[in-house]
Design a protein around this motif. Structure first.
Motif, PDB file in Angstrom:
ATOM      1  N   ILE A 192       1.569  -7.240 -16.597  1.00 44.87           N
ATOM      2  CA  ILE A 192       1.671  -8.160 -15.468  1.00 44.87           C
ATOM      3  C   ILE A 192       0.661  -7.768 -14.397  1.00 44.87           C
ATOM      4  O   ILE A 192       0.511  -6.590 -14.074  1.00 44.87           O
ATOM      5  N   ASP A 193      -0.038  -8.752 -13.854  1.00 45.67           N
ATOM      6  CA  ASP A 193      -0.909  -8.555 -12.699  1.00 45.67           C
ATOM      7  C   ASP A 193      -0.146  -8.990 -11.453  1.00 45.67           C
ATOM      8  O   ASP A 193       0.489 -10.047 -11.444  1.00 45.67           O
ATOM      9  N   ALA A 194      -0.216  -8.176 -10.405  1.00 46.04           N
ATOM     10  CA  ALA A 194       0.513  -8.479  -9.170  1.00 46.04           C
ATOM     11  C   ALA A 194      -0.402  -8.284  -7.971  1.00 46.04           C
ATOM     12  O   ALA A 194      -1.046  -7.246  -7.833  1.00 46.04           O
ATOM     13  N   TRP A 195      -0.459  -9.311  -7.116  1.00 47.95           N
ATOM     14  CA  TRP A 195      -1.197  -9.225  -5.865  1.00 47.95           C
ATOM     15  C   TRP A 195      -0.191  -8.941  -4.753  1.00 47.95           C
ATOM     16  O   TRP A 195       0.708  -9.746  -4.483  1.00 47.95           O
ATOM     17  N   ILE A 196      -0.336  -7.775  -4.116  1.00 46.91           N
ATOM     18  CA  ILE A 196       0.613  -7.282  -3.116  1.00 46.91           C
ATOM     19  C   ILE A 196      -0.011  -7.397  -1.731  1.00 46.91           C
ATOM     20  O   ILE A 196      -1.160  -6.989  -1.527  1.00 46.91           O
ATOM     21  N   SER A 197       0.728  -7.946  -0.777  1.00 47.04           N
ATOM     22  CA  SER A 197       0.177  -8.162   0.564  1.00 47.04           C
ATOM     23  C   SER A 197      -0.304  -6.853   1.177  1.00 47.04           C
ATOM     24  O   SER A 197       0.369  -5.829   1.125  1.00 47.04           O
ATOM     25  N   LYS A 198      -1.485  -6.917   1.788  1.00 51.35           N
ATOM     26  CA  LYS A 198      -2.110  -5.726   2.372  1.00 51.35           C
ATOM     27  C   LYS A 198      -1.668  -5.588   3.825  1.00 51.35           C
ATOM     28  O   LYS A 198      -2.467  -5.695   4.759  1.00 51.35           O
ATOM     29  N   ASP A 199      -0.368  -5.331   3.997  1.00 49.54           N
ATOM     30  CA  ASP A 199       0.194  -5.113   5.317  1.00 49.54           C
ATOM     31  C   ASP A 199       1.397  -4.189   5.177  1.00 49.54           C
ATOM     32  O   ASP A 199       1.665  -3.673   4.086  1.00 49.54           O
ATOM     33  N   ASP A 200       2.123  -3.962   6.270  1.00 50.31           N
ATOM     34  CA  ASP A 200       3.233  -3.025   6.232  1.00 50.31           C
ATOM     35  C   ASP A 200       4.400  -3.493   5.367  1.00 50.31           C
ATOM     36  O   ASP A 200       5.173  -2.678   4.863  1.00 50.31           O
ATOM     37  N   ARG A 201       4.537  -4.813   5.159  1.00 49.42           N
ATOM     38  CA  ARG A 201       5.662  -5.322   4.380  1.00 49.42           C
ATOM     39  C   ARG A 201       5.426  -5.175   2.880  1.00 49.42           C
ATOM     40  O   ARG A 201       6.350  -5.034   2.104  1.00 49.42           O
ATOM     41  N   ARG A 202       4.158  -5.263   2.448  1.00 53.24           N
ATOM     42  CA  ARG A 202       3.781  -5.106   1.041  1.00 53.24           C
ATOM     43  C   ARG A 202       4.631  -5.995   0.128  1.00 53.24           C
ATOM     44  O   ARG A 202       5.298  -5.528  -0.795  1.00 53.24           O
ATOM     45  N   ILE A 203       4.549  -7.287   0.357  1.00 50.79           N
ATOM     46  CA  ILE A 203       5.326  -8.246  -0.417  1.00 50.79           C
ATOM     47  C   ILE A 203       4.498  -8.752  -1.598  1.00 50.79           C
ATOM     48  O   ILE A 203       3.324  -9.089  -1.434  1.00 50.79           O
ATOM     49  N   PRO A 204       5.067  -8.833  -2.808  1.00 51.59           N
ATOM     50  CA  PRO A 204       4.352  -9.482  -3.913  1.00 51.59           C
ATOM     51  C   PRO A 204       4.064 -10.938  -3.572  1.00 51.59           C
ATOM     52  O   PRO A 204       4.976 -11.725  -3.319  1.00 51.59           O
ATOM     53  N   LEU A 205       2.787 -11.292  -3.538  1.00 49.79           N
ATOM     54  CA  LEU A 205       2.366 -12.636  -3.151  1.00 49.79           C
ATOM     55  C   LEU A 205       2.189 -13.550  -4.357  1.00 49.79           C
ATOM     56  O   LEU A 205       2.541 -14.733  -4.310  1.00 49.79           O
ATOM     57  N   TYR A 206       1.617 -12.996  -5.407  1.00 48.85           N
ATOM     58  CA  TYR A 206       1.290 -13.795  -6.587  1.00 48.85           C
ATOM     59  C   TYR A 206       1.369 -12.890  -7.806  1.00 48.85           C
ATOM     60  O   TYR A 206       0.768 -11.818  -7.837  1.00 48.85           O
ATOM     61  N   LEU A 207       2.129 -13.305  -8.816  1.00 54.86           N
ATOM     62  CA  LEU A 207       2.354 -12.502 -10.006  1.00 54.86           C
ATOM     63  C   LEU A 207       1.978 -13.311 -11.235  1.00 54.86           C
ATOM     64  O   LEU A 207       2.307 -14.499 -11.335  1.00 54.86           O
TER      65      LEU A 207
ATOM     66  N   LEU B 149       9.277  -0.695  -4.745  1.00 64.79           N
ATOM     67  CA  LEU B 149       7.833  -0.926  -4.662  1.00 64.79           C
ATOM     68  C   LEU B 149       7.357  -0.914  -3.223  1.00 64.79           C
ATOM     69  O   LEU B 149       6.305  -0.387  -2.894  1.00 64.79           O
ATOM     70  N   ARG B 150       8.135  -1.500  -2.380  1.00 65.31           N
ATOM     71  CA  ARG B 150       7.684  -1.700  -1.016  1.00 65.31           C
ATOM     72  C   ARG B 150       7.789  -0.442  -0.164  1.00 65.31           C
ATOM     73  O   ARG B 150       7.450  -0.454   1.010  1.00 65.31           O
ATOM     74  N   THR B 151       8.263   0.650  -0.763  1.00 71.80           N
ATOM     75  CA  THR B 151       8.179   1.938  -0.088  1.00 71.80           C
ATOM     76  C   THR B 151       6.864   2.650  -0.420  1.00 71.80           C
ATOM     77  O   THR B 151       6.600   3.734   0.078  1.00 71.80           O
ATOM     78  N   ILE B 152       6.053   2.036  -1.267  1.00 70.09           N
ATOM     79  CA  ILE B 152       4.821   2.660  -1.755  1.00 70.09           C
ATOM     80  C   ILE B 152       3.606   2.080  -1.044  1.00 70.09           C
ATOM     81  O   ILE B 152       3.516   0.879  -0.824  1.00 70.09           O
ATOM     82  N   ASP B 153       2.671   2.930  -0.695  1.00 69.87           N
ATOM     83  CA  ASP B 153       1.424   2.506  -0.061  1.00 69.87           C
ATOM     84  C   ASP B 153       0.318   2.484  -1.117  1.00 69.87           C
ATOM     85  O   ASP B 153      -0.188   3.543  -1.505  1.00 69.87           O
ATOM     86  N   PRO B 154      -0.093   1.301  -1.610  1.00 70.01           N
ATOM     87  CA  PRO B 154      -1.131   1.236  -2.655  1.00 70.01           C
ATOM     88  C   PRO B 154      -2.458   1.854  -2.239  1.00 70.01           C
ATOM     89  O   PRO B 154      -3.244   2.253  -3.098  1.00 70.01           O
TER      90      PRO B 154
END
Length: 252
Positions: free
Chosen positions: A223-238, A157-162
């Motif tokens: 599932i709803d997922a909030w992904i950090s809007k930065d270079d790391r793109r970490i799932p913040l809240y699921l 996932l974290r290789t993807i740019d939303p």
């Protein structure tokens, strides 16, 4: 009430998306999540998970451990460990293992991947141990294109740019579990702010994930997922739902 770590794994493994890769290099890291359960007036911390990534030669070694809290143990105790090895150069998984102590039973799944062009084969070894029985079995899973398991998909996932996902655009990929292959469909809902567990506010993308098996039958709740809007793109809240109540995962 049955709160399984498999559902937690799904919460953390919603990123099987094809194309649009932005990065494949990861430094050693540890991510910690708390899992909450909500049903009516009940709203309690139900479990916790720790995910670690280590650079080992040409591979990434990833481990996810999870367990239920003492109050939830009395309903359905979970002590699970997932381990995945990914080749750095191709970002393809090599092996996956899940050891699950759930509700007094023990299960172990091992998947070994092989590749031929765009075709992927997963040779699965399964072991089940219950109070009065033990059983071993094996099977073969097959897919075409990007294919992952419940752990390696988290880093894919974290290789993807939303930001490059257009409104309404849906992308699919394959997820191997110990028993079958699932199709994962993802689409971007919006971008904005998400409130974290500590009260802070983070900029994020809201993505939605749908899981289906062969024939389009739904295999898990969306599932709803909030992904950090930065270079790391970490799932913040699921956020997802169970047959009774809802379950959420928060990054600590």
């Amino acid at each position: 009430m049955k709160i399984t770590f498999r559902y937690l794994a799904l919460l953390l493994s919603m990123l099987a998306v094809a194309g649009m890769q932005a990065r494949t290099n990861f430094s050693n890291e540890t991510l910690r999540y708390v899992i909450t359960y909500k049903w009516g007036l009940i709203h309690k911390d139900a479990g916790e998970a720790v995910m670690t990534l280590k650079n080992v030669g040409n591979d990434y070694n990833i481990t996810l451990t999870g367990k239920t809290k003492p109050w939830a143990d009395s309903f359905y105790q979970v002590r699970d460990t997932l381990v995945s090895v990914i080749d750095k150069a191709s970002f393809r998984p090599k092996t996956y293992m899940k050891m699950a102590h759930e509700g007094g039973d023990f299960a172990k799944d091992v998947i070994k991947y092989s590749y031929s062009g765009g075709n992927v084969t997963g040779n699965v070894s399964k072991y089940r141990e219950k109070k009065k029985s033990k059983k071993s079995s094996s099977l073969e899973l097959n897919a075409t294109g990007p294919t992952f398991d419940m752990l390696s998909v988290f880093y894919y996932l974290r290789t993807i740019d939303p930001s490059k996902l257009e409104s309404g655009q849906k992308i699919t990929s394959t997820l191997f579990s110990g028993s079958h292959a699932e199709t994962v469909t993802i689409w971007k809902v919006k971008e904005g702010e998400v409130k974290m567990r500590d009260g802070s506010v983070r900029q994020a993308w809201l993505l939605k994930f749908k899981f289906t098996t062969k024939g389009g039958k739904k295999s898990s709740s969306d599932i709803d997922a909030w992904i950090s809007k930065d270079d790391r793109r970490i799932p913040l809240y699921l956020k997802g739902s169970l047959p009774i109540g809802n379950v959420n995962a928060y990054l600590l």
